[in-house]
Design an enzyme around this catalytic site. Sequence first.
Site, PDB file in Angstrom:
ATOM      1  N   VAL A 179      10.565 -12.983  -0.792  1.00  0.00           N
ATOM      2  CA  VAL A 179      11.609 -12.794   0.230  1.00  0.00           C
ATOM      3  C   VAL A 179      11.042 -12.361   1.582  1.00  0.00           C
ATOM      4  O   VAL A 179      11.737 -12.442   2.601  1.00  0.00           O
ATOM      5  CB  VAL A 179      12.710 -11.798  -0.217  1.00  0.00           C
ATOM      6  CG1 VAL A 179      13.477 -12.315  -1.413  1.00  0.00           C
ATOM      7  CG2 VAL A 179      12.145 -10.401  -0.462  1.00  0.00           C
ATOM      8  N   TYR A 221       9.202   3.621   2.874  1.00  0.00           N
ATOM      9  CA  TYR A 221      10.290   3.175   1.989  1.00  0.00           C
ATOM     10  C   TYR A 221      11.638   3.687   2.510  1.00  0.00           C
ATOM     11  O   TYR A 221      12.612   2.932   2.603  1.00  0.00           O
ATOM     12  CB  TYR A 221      10.014   3.700   0.589  1.00  0.00           C
ATOM     13  CG  TYR A 221      11.049   3.335  -0.457  1.00  0.00           C
ATOM     14  CD1 TYR A 221      11.074   2.065  -1.022  1.00  0.00           C
ATOM     15  CD2 TYR A 221      11.988   4.273  -0.903  1.00  0.00           C
ATOM     16  CE1 TYR A 221      12.002   1.733  -1.998  1.00  0.00           C
ATOM     17  CE2 TYR A 221      12.916   3.957  -1.873  1.00  0.00           C
ATOM     18  CZ  TYR A 221      12.924   2.676  -2.420  1.00  0.00           C
ATOM     19  OH  TYR A 221      13.853   2.359  -3.388  1.00  0.00           O
TER      20      TYR A 221
HETATM   21  P1  NAP Z   1      11.230  -3.219 -10.310  1.00  0.00           P
HETATM   22  O1  NAP Z   1      11.593  -2.995 -11.734  1.00  0.00           O
HETATM   23  O2  NAP Z   1       9.846  -2.927  -9.841  1.00  0.00           O
HETATM   24  O3  NAP Z   1      11.618  -4.727  -9.931  1.00  0.00           O
HETATM   25  C1  NAP Z   1      11.362  -5.191  -8.642  1.00  0.00           C
HETATM   26  C2  NAP Z   1      11.905  -6.585  -8.510  1.00  0.00           C
HETATM   27  O4  NAP Z   1      11.723  -7.017  -7.150  1.00  0.00           O
HETATM   28  C3  NAP Z   1      11.183  -7.589  -9.390  1.00  0.00           C
HETATM   29  O5  NAP Z   1      12.117  -8.519  -9.858  1.00  0.00           O
HETATM   30  C4  NAP Z   1      10.198  -8.248  -8.426  1.00  0.00           C
HETATM   31  O6  NAP Z   1       9.866  -9.586  -8.764  1.00  0.00           O
HETATM   32  C5  NAP Z   1      11.032  -8.242  -7.162  1.00  0.00           C
HETATM   33  N1  NAP Z   1      10.232  -8.382  -5.939  1.00  0.00           N
HETATM   34  C6  NAP Z   1       9.285  -7.529  -5.456  1.00  0.00           C
HETATM   35  N2  NAP Z   1       8.767  -8.018  -4.314  1.00  0.00           N
HETATM   36  C7  NAP Z   1       9.407  -9.201  -4.089  1.00  0.00           C
HETATM   37  C8  NAP Z   1       9.304 -10.176  -3.083  1.00  0.00           C
HETATM   38  N3  NAP Z   1       8.436 -10.060  -2.063  1.00  0.00           N
HETATM   39  N4  NAP Z   1      10.089 -11.272  -3.155  1.00  0.00           N
HETATM   40  C9  NAP Z   1      10.977 -11.418  -4.186  1.00  0.00           C
HETATM   41  N5  NAP Z   1      11.120 -10.513  -5.180  1.00  0.00           N
HETATM   42  C10 NAP Z   1      10.322  -9.429  -5.115  1.00  0.00           C
HETATM   43  O7  NAP Z   1      12.177  -2.364  -9.342  1.00  0.00           O
HETATM   44  P2  NAP Z   1      13.659  -1.770  -9.490  1.00  0.00           P
HETATM   45  O8  NAP Z   1      13.525  -0.327  -9.732  1.00  0.00           O
HETATM   46  O9  NAP Z   1      14.470  -2.597 -10.377  1.00  0.00           O
HETATM   47  O10 NAP Z   1      14.145  -1.911  -7.978  1.00  0.00           O
HETATM   48  C11 NAP Z   1      15.077  -2.870  -7.551  1.00  0.00           C
HETATM   49  C12 NAP Z   1      15.653  -2.401  -6.224  1.00  0.00           C
HETATM   50  O11 NAP Z   1      16.291  -1.154  -6.413  1.00  0.00           O
HETATM   51  C13 NAP Z   1      14.600  -2.186  -5.139  1.00  0.00           C
HETATM   52  O12 NAP Z   1      15.093  -2.627  -3.903  1.00  0.00           O
HETATM   53  C14 NAP Z   1      14.434  -0.683  -5.120  1.00  0.00           C
HETATM   54  O13 NAP Z   1      13.998  -0.200  -3.881  1.00  0.00           O
HETATM   55  C15 NAP Z   1      15.848  -0.242  -5.436  1.00  0.00           C
HETATM   56  N6  NAP Z   1      15.930   1.120  -5.943  1.00  0.00           N
HETATM   57  C16 NAP Z   1      15.326   1.452  -7.128  1.00  0.00           C
HETATM   58  C17 NAP Z   1      15.406   2.763  -7.577  1.00  0.00           C
HETATM   59  C18 NAP Z   1      14.773   3.212  -8.859  1.00  0.00           C
HETATM   60  O14 NAP Z   1      14.682   4.427  -9.087  1.00  0.00           O
HETATM   61  N7  NAP Z   1      14.312   2.302  -9.719  1.00  0.00           N
HETATM   62  C19 NAP Z   1      16.096   3.707  -6.820  1.00  0.00           C
HETATM   63  C20 NAP Z   1      16.687   3.327  -5.636  1.00  0.00           C
HETATM   64  C21 NAP Z   1      16.607   2.025  -5.211  1.00  0.00           C
HETATM   65  P3  NAP Z   1       8.598  -9.923  -9.754  1.00  0.00           P
HETATM   66  O15 NAP Z   1       9.099  -9.592 -11.141  1.00  0.00           O
HETATM   67  O16 NAP Z   1       8.345 -11.367  -9.568  1.00  0.00           O
HETATM   68  O17 NAP Z   1       7.473  -9.054  -9.338  1.00  0.00           O
END
Ligand code: NAP
Length: 251
Positions: free
Chosen positions: A66, A157
Amino acid sequence: MSHELAGRIALVTGGSRGIGRACCQRLAEAGATVVVNYCSNEAAALETLQQIVDAGGKAVQVQADVSLESDVNRMVGWVEQEVGPIDLLVNNAGVFDFLPHDQTTPEIWQRAIDVNLTGAYYVTWAVKAGMIERQFGRIVNVASIAALRARSMAIAYSVSKAGMVAMTKGLAEALAGANVRVNAVAPGLIETEIHQSIDRDRLDQIVASSPIQRMGTSEEISELVLFLLSERSSFMTGQTVVASGGRVMLP
Ligand code: NAP
């Protein structure tokens, strides 16, 4: 099970793992045809896809980084041609680094902004013209409580997520007249693979200091995302809904 999204096409960025995967599953369960975007982990995207299909849902996967405008335009063009018009968009793809300010190099800074913020901008801008034309669209941006409670160990972040919240508000106002609603969710600590840069003791300390003393689940966030995409939130736009186990209230 309600099929409130029947007939809708939903694009979820970063749908291969974590919160994005749970969103893909929940939206498919609600009747949407789901486009699972991933960046590099094709196996995880295929697993998401298989789980949806096994549960009787409809999904396809598409690779795109993205943070690259050309990838995003290719992805959105392909979806519109092969799957159909995108009604629902979840800007979820994200990266996170847990680092002190003196290790926040230009590369770390740029990557956070490029993926988390500019990525959401590229995808939204590629999709919104069709939404305006069809006079229907629902967008949810996955921000973070870091947008509202910036932390010293995640400055880049926090800035990227604060930018998402501002984008949510500005775009919501701009597109309300076209029947396009734009909202955000701000999760606290959710159990996913994104925390690899935080050691377990530190994570345990963070959890112990939260009012609800556990990490949230991706499913808890996907429920909120579904709510904001559905007509149950028909009078909401420009809002950032927090789900942090109460952590956002801490000083
Ligand atoms: P995660 O398990 O690490 O998953 C990250 C996802 O983003 C994966 O599907 C990855 O794809 C994709 N991704 C990363 N870089 C990308 C890029 N350049 N283009 C397209 N896709 C990309 O993370 P998560 O915890 O589920 O986080 C999802 C969202 O929630 C993020 O925006 C994060 O900031 C937000 N968030 C998370 C938390 C938390 O505590 N977990 C809290 C607040 C907000 P691949 O599988 O192909 O690598």
